[in-house]
Every structure is written in structure tokens, then in C-alpha cells.
Write an enzyme that holds these catalytic residues in place. Structure first.
Site, PDB file in Angstrom:
ATOM      1  N   LYS A  27      14.703 -36.886  42.566  1.00  0.00           N
ATOM      2  CA  LYS A  27      15.784 -36.163  43.244  1.00  0.00           C
ATOM      3  C   LYS A  27      15.303 -35.821  44.654  1.00  0.00           C
ATOM      4  O   LYS A  27      14.893 -34.693  44.933  1.00  0.00           O
ATOM      5  CB  LYS A  27      16.153 -34.914  42.432  1.00  0.00           C
ATOM      6  CG  LYS A  27      17.533 -34.379  42.746  1.00  0.00           C
ATOM      7  CD  LYS A  27      17.992 -33.423  41.664  1.00  0.00           C
ATOM      8  CE  LYS A  27      19.152 -32.576  42.093  1.00  0.00           C
ATOM      9  NZ  LYS A  27      20.360 -33.298  42.477  1.00  0.00           N
ATOM     10  N   ARG A  85      11.720 -31.351  36.243  1.00  0.00           N
ATOM     11  CA  ARG A  85      12.197 -32.523  36.998  1.00  0.00           C
ATOM     12  C   ARG A  85      11.817 -32.406  38.470  1.00  0.00           C
ATOM     13  O   ARG A  85      11.461 -33.396  39.114  1.00  0.00           O
ATOM     14  CB  ARG A  85      13.715 -32.663  36.841  1.00  0.00           C
ATOM     15  CG  ARG A  85      14.261 -33.893  37.548  1.00  0.00           C
ATOM     16  CD  ARG A  85      15.735 -34.098  37.302  1.00  0.00           C
ATOM     17  NE  ARG A  85      16.538 -33.073  37.932  1.00  0.00           N
ATOM     18  CZ  ARG A  85      17.868 -32.957  37.763  1.00  0.00           C
ATOM     19  NH1 ARG A  85      18.514 -33.798  36.983  1.00  0.00           N
ATOM     20  NH2 ARG A  85      18.540 -32.000  38.370  1.00  0.00           N
ATOM     21  N   GLU A 105      25.809 -44.003  37.462  1.00  0.00           N
ATOM     22  CA  GLU A 105      26.092 -42.555  37.543  1.00  0.00           C
ATOM     23  C   GLU A 105      27.110 -42.319  38.651  1.00  0.00           C
ATOM     24  O   GLU A 105      27.505 -43.238  39.372  1.00  0.00           O
ATOM     25  CB  GLU A 105      24.801 -41.781  37.831  1.00  0.00           C
ATOM     26  CG  GLU A 105      24.156 -42.163  39.156  1.00  0.00           C
ATOM     27  CD  GLU A 105      22.810 -41.502  39.432  1.00  0.00           C
ATOM     28  OE1 GLU A 105      22.508 -40.455  38.838  1.00  0.00           O
ATOM     29  OE2 GLU A 105      22.061 -42.047  40.258  1.00  0.00           O
TER      30      GLU A 105
HETATM   31  C1  LIG Z   1      22.583 -38.472  41.619  1.00  0.00           C
HETATM   32  C2  LIG Z   1      22.755 -37.422  40.563  1.00  0.00           C
HETATM   33  N1  LIG Z   1      22.969 -37.806  39.282  1.00  0.00           N
HETATM   34  C3  LIG Z   1      23.138 -36.902  38.301  1.00  0.00           C
HETATM   35  C4  LIG Z   1      23.100 -35.533  38.555  1.00  0.00           C
HETATM   36  C5  LIG Z   1      23.299 -34.553  37.438  1.00  0.00           C
HETATM   37  O1  LIG Z   1      22.112 -33.860  37.155  1.00  0.00           O
HETATM   38  P1  LIG Z   1      22.096 -32.360  36.617  1.00  0.00           P
HETATM   39  O2  LIG Z   1      22.825 -32.353  35.320  1.00  0.00           O
HETATM   40  O3  LIG Z   1      20.656 -32.065  36.438  1.00  0.00           O
HETATM   41  O4  LIG Z   1      22.766 -31.529  37.623  1.00  0.00           O
HETATM   42  C6  LIG Z   1      22.868 -35.102  39.868  1.00  0.00           C
HETATM   43  C7  LIG Z   1      22.796 -33.672  40.203  1.00  0.00           C
HETATM   44  O5  LIG Z   1      21.760 -33.119  40.298  1.00  0.00           O
HETATM   45  C8  LIG Z   1      22.684 -36.056  40.897  1.00  0.00           C
HETATM   46  O6  LIG Z   1      22.469 -35.674  42.173  1.00  0.00           O
END
Ligand SMILES: Cc1ncc(COP(=O)(O)O)c(C=O)c1O
Length: 356
Positions: free
Chosen positions: A198, A104, A231
Site C-alpha cells: 500500500k 499490513r 480489485e
Molecule cells: C487498492 C486497494 N484495494 C483494496 C483496498 C481495501 O482494503 P481495506 O479493506 O484494508 O481498506 C484498498 C483500501 O485500502 C485499496 O487502496
């Protein structure tokens, strides 16, 4: 959010700090050694040192002295937000789901038009060596790819060398079994181009969590312009319907959560045990979501957090749901005893195997 009261609180604090000092304030000009001494005394004043190691491709090595965990001021990520980042949990000598996070990370970098100076395998080798050097057994890695230093212009053309930074953050987390309260965010959510990569522009996410905290909630939930659940500020959300279905919002406009993806892969075990009926990702309306039997946050470092109240109303019966706890156990077991493929040992400092 009422910004005016917090703004005036900040102003009053600044005025109080200034009182009697402003007129004869003298700013020292430090030599390099004086600065190091100053930074060390500031960091050493902390009761515990939460950052046991940092790597920077700018220096080309690892440092253990927190005072030296610094970034160049003219880095495009620092002054223009031109950088991406990712994480991975570090638990009992293993890095959890590192390959998925690195995939990712490199996807985000390419969306942000930053070319990585290193391949997936080299990034992994650096992170393993840094984790080993940290001697940390519980916490997380956080790492960034930046357009790099060069100048203070908007365009990155003056930044010749993208830089990879990484840090170990010690954290004594454990499985979360208590339920929390959430609110629907009023802070606008990021457009999908920026939400799906991200990148370091987390101001909307910061505002969203501040808004929740001001309302006495743990965090918030974004709903998109079509009325579909999106989210949380740094987590995904998942629901159990009254028909015992696990449903997560599709990832087309939000971050593809590594933990959420892992949850989707593991959850069919509960179908085999006949306690869950189905698992899917699809659009979920706010009304449908609010009618769920159970609700949870999903994200690295939680990894799953039950939600028992939303906008002042109970979720389901207002208690932590039995399927939420069963899913939480599945993912916690995966983190602590899961297959070699997803738990990378780091303590001897060398990658144990390549996935290529
Ligand atoms: C905006 C956002 N959504 C969802 C997630 C959850 O992702 P992960 O399970 O990879 O930590 C994160 C954290 O990284 C995030 O910053």
C-alpha cells in the site's frame, strides 16, 4: 477517458484567474508568524474542521491546529512517492482492526525498503494517543511511513530519518444499503509488486475512479492481463454466485484488503444459517463475474457496498441482494459490537492491552 476536454477546461480556468493580474502580480515573502497566520486564516475559512489531530515523528508530537498539519517539502514521499500508508476506522471510541492494518502497514514498509522508526506496539500507542487527543468519535485514521526528508535526489541515501505521519479524519459514515453502478476500468492496473504494497503511488487508482465518475459510475473494477477480476480503485470486490457461493479474487496481485479478510472470516456464520453455501478466494474470470447473482465492494469505511449495475447491465436481478445485505450486517455488527481483540478502545489515551 477523453483528457483533451478536461485539459482545455483547466487552461481556460487558469487564464480566467490570471486575467488582469498577471502583469502586476507581486508575491509576498512571509515571516514564519505571517505564514502561520495565513495558513490559519485559510483553514479557519472552512465551515467545518475535518482533521482534528495530526502526529509527526519529525516534530515528535501531536498538533490540533490544522494549519500546522504540514510535511517537509524535501520528504522523499512528497517529491518521489517513496512512502507507504494505511488506515483504520474510528467508531464510537474504538479503532477497528488496528492490529491487522498495522501488520499490513509494516509489511508494505518493508516491501518499499523503508525501515520503521517504531515497533508495531509503539505505532499503536501513538495512534491511540492521537485518536484520544482528537476527541473524534467517527471517522478514520490515515498514517504514512516515509523515507523522510533530506534532499531532492532520486536516491533516498540522503534521507537519514524515516518519518511516521498520522492524521485523524472526521467522517460521518454509516452502513451502505443502496446499490451503486460500476464500470470495468480501462486505466492500466499496477503490476503486482506495486499493487500488493500500500504505497502512495495512487495515480492509476485516481485515474480509475475519475474514469468511472466521468461515465456516471461510483467506481471501477480492474481486470488483470489474464482476464481475471482484480480489485477496485481503493476497494476489493466480492461476488455471490447463482449457487449462493461467496467468491473473492485471490490476493496475489492485488492489495490484501483487511475488510475483505475479515469478511472471509465472518461469512461462514451465514453457512451455519444455511443461507450461504461456501466461501472461497480464487481466480474469477470476467465472464463468470458478470454472471453473478450479487456483487459488492468491500473496504474500510464502506465497509460493504452493494453493486447493482456493471457496464450498463444489471448485476443479477438489478436489485440489492439479500446475501449482500446479510454480509453487510455481519461486518457492521463486528465493527460496532465485535470482540475486544479487533476493537481497540482509545478514549482514555493509553493502550488497553498489548497483543504480545
Ligand atoms: C487498492 C486497494 N484495494 C483494496 C483496498 C481495501 O482494503 P481495506 O479493506 O484494508 O481498506 C484498498 C483500501 O485500502 C485499496 O487502496
Amino acid at each position: 477517458m477523453d483528457g483533451s476536454s478536461s485539459h482545455s477546461a483547466h487552461r481556460n480556468l487558469a487564464q480566467a484567474k490570471d486575467a488582469g493580474v498577471a502583469g502586476d502580480m507581486r508575491v509576498p515573502v512571509y515571516s514564519a508568524s505571517q505564514l502561520v497566520e495565513k495558513l490559519q486564516s485559510k483553514r479557519n475559512a472552512a465551515a467545518e474542521q475535518p482533521y482534528p489531530a495530526m502526529y509527526s515523528s519529525y516534530s515528535g508530537g501531536i498538533v490540533l491546529d490544522p494549519a500546522m498539519m504540514v510535511l517537509p517539502m524535501d520528504d522523499h514521499m512528497v517529491h518521489r512517492g517513496h512512502g507507504v500508508f494505511d488506515t483504520a476506522v474510528l467508531l464510537d471510541g474504538y479503532l477497528y482492526e488496528l492490529d491487522t492494518h498495522l501488520d499490513r502497514f509494516l509489511r508494505s514498509a518493508s516491501q518499499a525498503k523503508i525501515s520503521s522508526p517504531f515497533s508495531h506496539e509503539t505505532l499503536k500507542a501513538i495512534l491511540i494517543q492521537m485518536a484520544a487527543a482528537s476527541k473524534c468519535r467517527k471517522g478514520s485514521l490515515r498514517y504514512w511511513l516515509s523515507a523522510g526528508p533530506g534532499d531532492f535526489n532520486l536516491s533516498p541515501t540522503g534521507c537519514p530519518e524515516p518519518v511516521f505521519y498520522a492524521v485523524v479524519i472526521a467522517d460521518n459514515f454509516s452502513q451502505r444499503k443502496q446499490g451503486v453502478k460500476v464500470v470495468t476500468a480501462t486505466t492500466p492496473m499496477k503490476p503486482s509488486l506495486f499493487a500488493t504494497m500500500k504505497n502512495v503511488n495512487y495515480l492509476p487508482n485516481v485515474f480509475a475512479i475519475m474514469e468511472a465518475e466521468e461515465k456516471g459510475a461510483f467506481a471501477s473494477v480492474w481486470v488483470d492481463e489474464n482476464g481475471h477480476i482484480a480489485e477496485g480503485p481503493n476497494v476489493n470486490v466480492a461476488f455471490i454466485s447463482k449457487k449462493r457461493e461467496l467468491v473473492l479474487p485471490t490476493f496475489s496481485k492485488i492489495l490484501t484488503g483487511c475488510t475483505a479478510k475479515r469478511l472471509l472470516a465472518l461469512a461462514p456464520k451465514l453457512i451455519e444459517r444455511r443461507i450461504l453455501m461456501s466461501v472461497e478466494t480464487r481466480n474469477i474470470t470476467l465472464e463468470e463475474a458478470k454472471n453473478s447473482a450479487e456483487m459488492m465492494y468491500v473496504g474500510s469505511g464502506l465497509p460493504l457496498l452493494p453493486i447493482i449495475e456493471w457496464d450498463g447491465k444489471p448485476v443479477g436481478n438489478g436489485k440489492v441482494g439479500e446475501l449482500t445485505l446479510a454480509l453487510s450486517d455481519l461486518i457492521w455488527d463486528d465493527m460496532t459490537t465485535g470482540p475486544d481483540r479487533i476493537r481497540v478502545p482509545y478514549e482514555d489515551g493509553a493502550p488497553q492491552h498489548s497483543r504480545l
